[in-house]
Design a protein around this motif. Structure first.
Motif, PDB file in Angstrom:
ATOM      1  N   PHE A  19       0.844  -1.203   0.000  1.00 16.04           N
ATOM      2  CA  PHE A  19       0.000   0.000   0.000  1.00 16.04           C
ATOM      3  C   PHE A  19       0.882   1.256   0.000  1.00 16.04           C
ATOM      4  CE2 PHE A  19      -2.694  -3.382   1.455  1.00 16.04           C
ATOM      5  CZ  PHE A  19      -3.911  -3.099   0.846  1.00 16.04           C
ATOM      6  N   PRO A  20       1.125   1.825  -1.188  1.00 15.07           N
ATOM      7  CA  PRO A  20       2.030   2.981  -1.293  1.00 15.07           C
ATOM      8  C   PRO A  20       1.594   4.164  -0.437  1.00 15.07           C
ATOM      9  CG  PRO A  20       1.527   2.081  -3.471  1.00 15.07           C
ATOM     10  CD  PRO A  20       0.644   1.370  -2.496  1.00 15.07           C
ATOM     11  N   ARG A  43      -1.049  -1.540  -4.393  1.00 12.67           N
ATOM     12  CA  ARG A  43      -0.229  -1.130  -5.548  1.00 12.67           C
ATOM     13  C   ARG A  43      -0.667  -1.860  -6.813  1.00 12.67           C
ATOM     14  NH1 ARG A  43       3.111  -5.081  -6.966  1.00 12.67           N
ATOM     15  NH2 ARG A  43       3.623  -6.578  -5.336  1.00 12.67           N
ATOM     16  N   HIS A  44      -1.226  -3.058  -6.668  1.00 17.53           N
ATOM     17  CA  HIS A  44      -1.686  -3.803  -7.842  1.00 17.53           C
ATOM     18  C   HIS A  44      -2.776  -3.003  -8.562  1.00 17.53           C
ATOM     19  CE1 HIS A  44      -0.206  -6.414  -4.677  1.00 17.53           C
ATOM     20  NE2 HIS A  44       0.121  -7.310  -5.593  1.00 17.53           N
ATOM     21  N   THR A  45      -3.651  -2.384  -7.780  1.00 23.99           N
ATOM     22  CA  THR A  45      -4.720  -1.573  -8.363  1.00 23.99           C
ATOM     23  C   THR A  45      -4.140  -0.354  -9.068  1.00 23.99           C
ATOM     24  OG1 THR A  45      -6.254  -2.267  -6.624  1.00 23.99           O
ATOM     25  CG2 THR A  45      -6.775  -0.205  -7.771  1.00 23.99           C
ATOM     26  N   ILE A  46      -3.239   0.318  -8.370  1.00 25.95           N
ATOM     27  CA  ILE A  46      -2.654   1.552  -8.922  1.00 25.95           C
ATOM     28  C   ILE A  46      -1.872   1.227 -10.203  1.00 25.95           C
ATOM     29  CG2 ILE A  46      -1.013   3.424  -8.446  1.00 25.95           C
ATOM     30  CD1 ILE A  46      -1.742   2.930  -5.394  1.00 25.95           C
ATOM     31  N   ASP A  47      -1.114   0.134 -10.162  1.00 31.69           N
ATOM     32  CA  ASP A  47      -0.317  -0.252 -11.337  1.00 31.69           C
ATOM     33  C   ASP A  47      -1.230  -0.601 -12.516  1.00 31.69           C
ATOM     34  OD1 ASP A  47       1.901   0.120  -9.798  1.00 31.69           O
ATOM     35  OD2 ASP A  47       2.382  -2.010  -9.541  1.00 31.69           O
ATOM     36  N   ALA A  48      -2.317  -1.315 -12.232  1.00 33.01           N
ATOM     37  CA  ALA A  48      -3.208  -1.725 -13.321  1.00 33.01           C
ATOM     38  C   ALA A  48      -3.893  -0.517 -13.956  1.00 33.01           C
ATOM     39  CB  ALA A  48      -4.248  -2.725 -12.794  1.00 33.01           C
ATOM     40  N   LEU A  49      -4.305   0.426 -13.117  1.00 30.14           N
ATOM     41  CA  LEU A  49      -4.937   1.644 -13.648  1.00 30.14           C
ATOM     42  C   LEU A  49      -3.947   2.424 -14.509  1.00 30.14           C
ATOM     43  CD1 LEU A  49      -7.057   3.676 -11.065  1.00 30.14           C
ATOM     44  CD2 LEU A  49      -7.726   2.928 -13.340  1.00 30.14           C
ATOM     45  N   THR A  50      -2.728   2.567 -13.985  1.00 28.45           N
ATOM     46  CA  THR A  50      -1.690   3.313 -14.714  1.00 28.45           C
ATOM     47  C   THR A  50      -1.394   2.622 -16.044  1.00 28.45           C
ATOM     48  OG1 THR A  50      -0.744   3.944 -12.598  1.00 28.45           O
ATOM     49  CG2 THR A  50       0.647   4.270 -14.516  1.00 28.45           C
ATOM     50  N   ALA A  51      -1.290   1.301 -16.003  1.00 27.52           N
ATOM     51  CA  ALA A  51      -0.968   0.557 -17.231  1.00 27.52           C
ATOM     52  C   ALA A  51      -2.077   0.740 -18.265  1.00 27.52           C
ATOM     53  CB  ALA A  51      -0.778  -0.925 -16.906  1.00 27.52           C
ATOM     54  N   TYR A  52      -3.339   0.697 -17.806  1.00 28.11           N
ATOM     55  CA  TYR A  52      -4.447   0.867 -18.752  1.00 28.11           C
ATOM     56  C   TYR A  52      -4.408   2.262 -19.360  1.00 28.11           C
ATOM     57  CZ  TYR A  52      -9.041   0.586 -20.890  1.00 28.11           C
ATOM     58  OH  TYR A  52     -10.066   0.581 -21.809  1.00 28.11           O
ATOM     59  N   TYR A 232      -9.909  -1.864  -1.415  1.00 29.90           N
ATOM     60  CA  TYR A 232      -8.518  -1.768  -1.899  1.00 29.90           C
ATOM     61  C   TYR A 232      -8.420  -1.683  -3.430  1.00 29.90           C
ATOM     62  CZ  TYR A 232      -9.053  -3.964   2.569  1.00 29.90           C
ATOM     63  OH  TYR A 232      -9.511  -4.264   3.825  1.00 29.90           O
ATOM     64  N   SER A 233      -9.526  -1.319  -4.059  1.00 28.81           N
ATOM     65  CA  SER A 233      -9.579  -1.362  -5.524  1.00 28.81           C
ATOM     66  C   SER A 233     -10.039  -0.013  -6.080  1.00 28.81           C
ATOM     67  CB  SER A 233     -10.503  -2.524  -5.933  1.00 28.81           C
ATOM     68  OG  SER A 233     -10.529  -2.702  -7.317  1.00 28.81           O
ATOM     69  N   VAL A 234     -10.620  -0.026  -7.240  1.00 28.81           N
ATOM     70  CA  VAL A 234     -10.996   1.193  -7.980  1.00 28.81           C
ATOM     71  C   VAL A 234     -12.348   1.742  -7.511  1.00 28.81           C
ATOM     72  CG1 VAL A 234      -9.734   0.533 -10.051  1.00 28.81           C
ATOM     73  CG2 VAL A 234     -12.097  -0.251  -9.728  1.00 28.81           C
ATOM     74  N   GLY A 279      -9.942  -6.035 -11.249  1.00 28.86           N
ATOM     75  CA  GLY A 279      -9.538  -7.382 -10.838  1.00 28.86           C
ATOM     76  C   GLY A 279      -8.168  -7.436 -10.182  1.00 28.86           C
ATOM     77  N   ALA A 280      -7.399  -6.344 -10.309  1.00 31.09           N
ATOM     78  CA  ALA A 280      -6.001  -6.392  -9.843  1.00 31.09           C
ATOM     79  C   ALA A 280      -5.893  -6.622  -8.341  1.00 31.09           C
ATOM     80  CB  ALA A 280      -5.280  -5.108 -10.241  1.00 31.09           C
TER      81      ALA A 280
END
Ligand SMILES: Cc1ncc(COP(=O)(O)O)c(C=O)c1O
Length: 422
Positions: A19-20, A43-52, A232-234, A279-280
Motif C-alpha cells: 500500500f504505497p 499497488r496492484h490496483t494503482i499499477d493496473a490503472l496506470t498501465a491501462y 482496496y480497488s478502484v 480485478g487487480a
C-alpha cells in the motif's frame, strides 16, 4: 523481524508494503481510521490503472491490439471477481457506485411491484440501500415495512424479521454489516426466510466486503452489492445479480443492450479503465495467500476465503483492544456491540461512538491533531442514528480500520481516546 507484526496470522510488513499510501509524506506519523469511507488502494490496483491509461486508453473490444487487450482486461476482471465471489461471470455487474446501482435497481423493480405488495427495509442501512427502494415502493403503491433496530444496541432481531414476513412480501433490503453499528447480520438466514415466502433479497455488503471477501453463493441473496473503492480497488460498485433475477428485471440500458448481461442494469456505460483494473486487487489476495504459505493451485475462492480468515483474525484482536478502551470511558457511548463476538454475531472493525458532553466534530478534531485520521458525521446513516436516539446533525465519531491497520495504530488511537476522555 517485522516492524508491525502484532498477531501470528498476518505478516503486516508484507501487507503494508503493498500500500504505497503508507510511504507518502502526507501520511507520515499518522494512523488511518477512516477506512469505511474509502480504503487505500493496493499497488496492484494503482499499477493496473496506470498501465491501462498508458497503453490501453482507447475504445475497447475492437480488433486492433490495444483495443482488444483493453476489452480482455475488462472481461478478465468480471471473470476473476465471479470466481472470487463464487458466482457465474454473467451474474457480475459493475456500476459507478453502490448508490447508483441501488438507484437503478429501484427503477428496475418498480414494474414488478404494486398495491398489496410489501417491501421490508431496515433502519440499520446506509441510505444507499434503502432510500431509493422506499421511494419506488411508495410511488407504485406498495407498502413499506420497516424492520427496526433495537434503540439501545442498534441490532436487528431475526425473530422480528420473521414476524414481518408474509405472502405479501416481495422484496427485502438488508445490510450485511452496518457502517455505524458494525455488527454482521446473518444474511443467509434472511435470504432463506425471505425465499420461503417468495420474496427477493438485496444485501448491502459495502461495510462487510473489505473485511471478508464474501462467498456470495453461500449467502444466497438475490442481489449482493459492495463498493470496490472500499475494498482496496478502484472507484466502482460491484453487484451480483443471481437466481435468474437479471433476466427478470426489465432492461435499464439502451434497448439494443437488453441481452448483454453486464449492461442490462448499467445505463451509465462502463468506466473502461476502472473495470479493467478492478480485478487487480485479486492479485494482491493471491500474493498474500502465497506469502503465507498458500498454494498457487488453489482457486481464487479458496484464496479469498483463507486470506479473509487471516484478515479477520488480525482485525479481531485489534477490535477487542479498541472496544475495551472505548468501553472504559463513561463520557462516551459506544454504538453497537462492545465485544467482537457478541450474542447474535461477529462485529466488523467499524466502530462509532457518541461523546456525551462534547461535540463529535470537536472530538474528531482533537483525534486528528494526535495523528488519528478520522472524522465525525452521520455517514449517510441518518436513520440508524435516529433509531439509536441520536441527533444526525450532531453526528458521531467513527474509527474504522481494516487488516492493514497495525497494533501501533491501535495504540495511538487508544492513547488519544484516553487523553481526551481519561
Ligand atoms: C454501508 C454502505 N452502503 C453503501 C454505501 C454507498 O456506496 P457508494 O459510495 O459506492 O455509493 C456506503 C458508502 O459509504 C456504505 O458505507
Amino acid at each position: 523481524m517485522s516492524d508491525h507484526a502484532s498477531t501470528p496470522t498476518l505478516d503486516l510488513d508484507v501487507v503494508r508494503a503493498q500500500f504505497p499510501a503508507f510511504d507518502q509524506p502526507i501520511n507520515r506519523d499518522q494512523s488511518f481510521f477512516d477506512n469505511a469511507g474509502g480504503s487505500y488502494a493496493c499497488r496492484h490496483t494503482i499499477d493496473a490503472l496506470t498501465a491501462y491509461y498508458t497503453a490501453n486508453k482507447v475504445q475497447p473490444y475492437s480488433e486492433y491490439a490495444a483495443s482488444a487487450d483493453a476489452g480482455e482486461q475488462m472481461d478478465a476482471s468480471r471473470r476473476r471477481w465471479a470466481e472470487a465471489l463464487g458466482v457465474a461471470t454473467n451474474e457480475v455487474v459493475f456500476g459507478p457506485s453502490t448508490s447508483i446501482n441501488t438507484f437503478v435497481l429501484a427503477d428496475a423493480f418498480a414494474p414488478l411491484l404494486g398495491p398489496g405488495d410489501e417491501v421490508i427495509v431496515t433502519n440499520q442501512d446506509h441510505e444507499a440501500n434503502t432510500g431509493a427502494i422506499r421511494r419506488m415502493a411508495e410511488r407504485v403503491g406498495a407498502t413499506v415495512i420497516e424492520w427496526r433496530i433495537d434503540p439501545e444496541t442498534g441490532l436487528l432481531d431475526p425473530d422480528e424479521f420473521r414476524s414481518l414476513l408474509s405472502s405479501a412480501t416481495k422484496l427485502v433490503t438488508v445490510p450485511h454489516a452496518s457502517n455505524i453499528v458494525g455488527q454482521e447480520n446473518d444474511v443467509a438466514q434472511v435470504s432463506a426466510a425471505a425465499h420461503a415466502v417468495g420474496a427477493r433479497v438485496i444485501v448491502d455488503g459495502v461495510s462487510f466486503a473489505p473485511h471478508t471477501i464474501p462467498d456470495v453463493a453461500a449467502l444466497d441473496a438475490d442481489i449482493y452489492l459492495f463498493s470496490l473503492y472500499k475494498t482496496y480497488s478502484v472507484h466502482q460498485g460491484l453487484m451480483v445479480v443471481r437466481n435468474g433475477l437479471l433476466g427478470e428485471l426489465p432492461n435499464q440500458s439502451h434497448f439494443f443492450n437488453a441481452d448483454v448481461p453486464d449492461k442490462r442494469l448499467n445505463p451509465a456505460g462502463p468506466d473502461h479503465a476502472q473495470v479493467a483494473a478492478a480485478g487487480a486487487v485479486l492479485d494482491y489476495v493471491t500474493d498474500l495467500h502465497r506469502a503465507h504459505g498458500g498454494s498457487s493451485d488453489d482457486s481464487l475462492r479458496v484464496m479469498c476465503s483463507t486470506v479473509s480468515s487471516r484478515w479477520r483474525d488480525h482485525e479481531d484482536v485489534l477490535t477487542g483492544r479498541l472496544l475495551d478502551e472505548l468501553g472504559s470511558h463513561d463520557q462516551l457511548r459506544v454504538l453497537g456491540p462492545r465485544t467482537v463476538d457478541a450474542a447474535g454475531g461477529h462485529r466488523c472493525p467499524t466502530i462509532a461512538f457518541s461523546p456525551l458532553d462534547r461535540e463529535p466534530t470537536d472530538v474528531a478534531h482533537r483525534l486528528v491533531e494526535r495523528g488519528v485520521q478520522t472524522s465525525a458525521g452521520h455517514y449517510y446513516a441518518v436513520r440508524v442514528l435516529e433509531g439509536l436516539g441520536l441527533d444526525p446533525a450532531r453526528g458521531v465519531v467513527r474509527l474504522s480500520f481494516v487488516h492493514y491497520t497495525s497494533a501501533a495504530d491501535i495504540d495511538r488511537a487508544c492513547e488519544a481516546i484516553a487523553a481526551e476522555f481519561g
